[in-house]
Motif scaffolding. Structure first.
Motif, PDB file in Angstrom:
ATOM      1  N   GLY A  13      -5.903  -1.330  -9.119  1.00 10.39           N
ATOM      2  CA  GLY A  13      -7.129  -1.972  -8.649  1.00 10.39           C
ATOM      3  C   GLY A  13      -7.136  -3.473  -8.820  1.00 10.39           C
ATOM      4  N   SER A  14      -5.955  -4.078  -9.009  1.00  5.89           N
ATOM      5  CA  SER A  14      -5.869  -5.532  -9.182  1.00  5.89           C
ATOM      6  C   SER A  14      -6.169  -6.254  -7.882  1.00  5.89           C
ATOM      7  CB  SER A  14      -4.457  -5.915  -9.660  1.00  5.89           C
ATOM      8  OG  SER A  14      -4.105  -5.251 -10.846  1.00  5.89           O
ATOM      9  N   GLY A  15      -6.697  -7.474  -7.998  1.00 10.76           N
ATOM     10  CA  GLY A  15      -6.818  -8.336  -6.846  1.00 10.76           C
ATOM     11  C   GLY A  15      -5.471  -8.967  -6.549  1.00 10.76           C
ATOM     12  N   TYR A  16      -5.354  -9.600  -5.378  1.00 11.07           N
ATOM     13  CA  TYR A  16      -4.071 -10.202  -4.992  1.00 11.07           C
ATOM     14  C   TYR A  16      -3.595 -11.224  -6.019  1.00 11.07           C
ATOM     15  CZ  TYR A  16      -0.753 -13.287  -2.707  1.00 11.07           C
ATOM     16  OH  TYR A  16       0.338 -14.073  -2.444  1.00 11.07           O
ATOM     17  N   SER A  49      -8.467  -6.002  -1.606  1.00  7.48           N
ATOM     18  CA  SER A  49      -8.754  -4.719  -2.249  1.00  7.48           C
ATOM     19  C   SER A  49      -9.497  -3.789  -1.304  1.00  7.48           C
ATOM     20  CB  SER A  49      -9.584  -4.947  -3.514  1.00  7.48           C
ATOM     21  OG  SER A  49      -8.881  -5.738  -4.445  1.00  7.48           O
ATOM     22  N   ALA A  50     -10.313  -4.363  -0.423  1.00 10.44           N
ATOM     23  CA  ALA A  50     -11.031  -3.552   0.561  1.00 10.44           C
ATOM     24  C   ALA A  50     -10.069  -2.873   1.525  1.00 10.44           C
ATOM     25  CB  ALA A  50     -12.018  -4.420   1.335  1.00 10.44           C
ATOM     26  N   ASP A  51      -8.981  -3.576   1.890  1.00  9.75           N
ATOM     27  CA  ASP A  51      -7.971  -2.970   2.757  1.00  9.75           C
ATOM     28  C   ASP A  51      -7.317  -1.771   2.079  1.00  9.75           C
ATOM     29  OD1 ASP A  51      -8.299  -4.835   4.833  1.00  9.75           O
ATOM     30  OD2 ASP A  51      -6.958  -6.256   3.842  1.00  9.75           O
ATOM     31  N   LEU A  52      -7.012  -1.936   0.796  1.00  5.57           N
ATOM     32  CA  LEU A  52      -6.406  -0.823   0.055  1.00  5.57           C
ATOM     33  C   LEU A  52      -7.370   0.351  -0.062  1.00  5.57           C
ATOM     34  CD1 LEU A  52      -3.497  -0.929  -1.186  1.00  5.57           C
ATOM     35  CD2 LEU A  52      -4.402  -3.202  -0.769  1.00  5.57           C
ATOM     36  N   ALA A  53      -8.652   0.041  -0.269  1.00  6.75           N
ATOM     37  CA  ALA A  53      -9.655   1.102  -0.364  1.00  6.75           C
ATOM     38  C   ALA A  53      -9.800   1.849   0.964  1.00  6.75           C
ATOM     39  CB  ALA A  53     -10.997   0.517  -0.795  1.00  6.75           C
ATOM     40  N   SER A  54      -9.785   1.111   2.076  1.00  2.88           N
ATOM     41  CA  SER A  54      -9.863   1.744   3.392  1.00  2.88           C
ATOM     42  C   SER A  54      -8.649   2.625   3.646  1.00  2.88           C
ATOM     43  CB  SER A  54      -9.969   0.676   4.486  1.00  2.88           C
ATOM     44  OG  SER A  54     -11.225   0.038   4.465  1.00  2.88           O
ATOM     45  N   ALA A  55      -7.483   2.118   3.222  1.00  6.07           N
ATOM     46  CA  ALA A  55      -6.257   2.902   3.389  1.00  6.07           C
ATOM     47  C   ALA A  55      -6.360   4.222   2.632  1.00  6.07           C
ATOM     48  CB  ALA A  55      -5.053   2.096   2.910  1.00  6.07           C
TER      49      ALA A  55
END
Length: 433
Positions: A175-178, A235-241
């Motif tokens: 859950g880390s940010g970039y 992080s939103a992209d990862l959550a959507s994935a």
């Protein structure tokens, strides 16, 4: 019977990889001699800072005059691990002219001007080997050049940069940010002080150019490769994935067109299903998925960078080149007989995941759907959710069916002009399905 005169090796560069190559040549000298059929002798090491202490290397071998070293005339193999375009290109071609074959780990040079190196090697009857240039210790170049030489490769899909894979993996699993993930990669030595080449996709693009050229028997240069990095992945992209049963990877994708008349090469972040073999590649590891007509699907996996893994690939090439030298033969050279053109990114067909910030009011979805339809992009799924902070805005996520990249670009440009679309939060391709 063993040959008594040793094969002489010159080393250009003695950093992390070069020093490991020198160490292995010394500690494994007897094994290398048995495998090659003759002893190998490190006879010169070209460096920029001669005063630096290099443990295990005779100071008498150190020189700052790399040109004089490759011009000696008694060198059998030059190992080039200095990187960059110049002086590496001139040193390699000079080595060919003066009787030496070359083992290189220089992905940037091979992607930028591999044709010049191939031509010089052929002109002088020398070998050019470069297994270490693409995926560290993973045997990949030789299988493509030799093991699959009788097959037809249609697609190469892979994770070829360990730094970006580590960052995206930490963003996904921890859950880390970039920025946080990049800092961790730097602290662990996976990322350079200046990570631009990795995070902006330059490193992976150079590798994609090399892989495409070999796989499709045509010339593909770095400028032919479409490139996008991971700096905009959120992080939103990862959550959507995750909601789609996917994860996000920076992929190098090289494909032959369905009609066989062209190829494409591209590097960009993409969502891939968790069921795909590449989805399970964790941390700083690399993996490449090859699809060939007769062989089917093949996967190559392992550490893609680091001193020891890269040195392993260099030494493997060194053994092969030395054997060729003893047999007065050369290995495979450039194979570019197909002369296939590289199609622009706009002609690439894939699926897309688009996240929009829109006005939270009736009729918005109909407007958005109309824009997609007008540009010939078919919608697969739509998910809309109001913002928790209010403000009259909602998040709209659209996943499309397969469509040309140019059509998607036109769609996004038109969406930006709608009054009800506050912004395009992210666009990501969906691959591997």
């Amino acid at each position: 019977m063993m040959r008594t005169r040793p094969l002489k090796v010159a080393l250009l560069g003695c950093g992390v990889v070069g020093s490991e190559v020198a160490r292995i040549m010394t500690t494994h000298a007897d094994d290398l001699e048995a495998r090659i059929g003759a002893p190998v002798e490190l006879t010169g090491v070209a460096v920029r800072r001669p005063s630096k202490v290099r443990e295990g290397i005779d100071p008498a071998l150190i020189t700052t005059d790399a040109t004089a070293l490759v011009k000696r005339g008694d060198i059998d193999v030059v190992v080039e691990v200095i990187g960059g375009i110049e002086p590496a290109r001139t040193l390699i071609t000079t080595a060919f002219e003066h009787g030496a074959s070359v083992v290189s780990a220089n992905k940037a040079l091979l992607a930028e001007d591999g044709a010049t190196l191939y031509a010089a090697a052929e002109r002088h009857g020398r070998d050019l080997y470069f297994e270490a240039a693409v995926a560290g210790a993973i045997p990949l170049i030789r299988p493509l050049r030799e093991s699959l030489a009788g097959d037809k490769v249609n697609r190469v899909l892979g994770i070829v940069n360990g730094t970006t894979n580590f960052i995206l993996d930490r963003m996904d699993t921890a859950g880390s940010g970039y920025s946080e993930a990049l800092d961790e990669a730097t602290a662990l030595g996976y990322a350079e002080a200046d990570p631009t080449a990795d995070v902006e996709g330059f490193d992976a693009a150079a590798k994609a150019a090399i892989l495409a050229g070999i796989a499709f028997h045509t010339r593909v240069r770095l400028d032919d490769v479409h490139r996008e990095g991971i700096t905009e992945v959120t992080s939103a992209d990862l959550a959507s994935a995750k909601r789609m049963g996917c994860t996000v990877k920076l992929l190098a994708i090289c494909e032959r067109a369905a009609d066989g008349r062209s190829v494409t090469a591209r590097v960009h972040p993409a969502m891939i299903p968790l069921s795909h073999p590449l989805a399970s590649v964790r941390e700083a590891y690399n993996a490449v998925f090859v699809e060939a007509e007769a062989a089917g699907q093949l996967m190559f996996y392992g550490p893609g960078a680091g001193g020891s893994p890269t040195a392993s690939a260099v030494l493997g090439d060194l053994v092969a080149v030395c054997r060729n030298k003893l047999n007065e033969a050369t290995g495979p050279g450039e194979s570019a007989y197909t002369q296939l053109p590289v199609s622009p990114m706009g002609e690439v067909v894939t699926r897309y995941h688009i996240s929009l910030d829109v006005a939270d009011k009736p009729g918005v979805l109909a407007q958005v759907a109309t824009v997609f339809a007008e540009h010939g992009v078919s919608i697969d799924t739509v998910r809309q959710k109001g913002r928790q902070d209010g403000g009259g805005e909602a998040a709209l996520v659209v996943v499309t069916h397969r469509a040309p990249d140019a059509a998607l670009s036109g769609t996004v440009e038109a969406l930006r002009k709608l009054d009800t679309v506050r912004g395009v939060a992210s666009i990501m391709r969906v691959e591997g399905e």
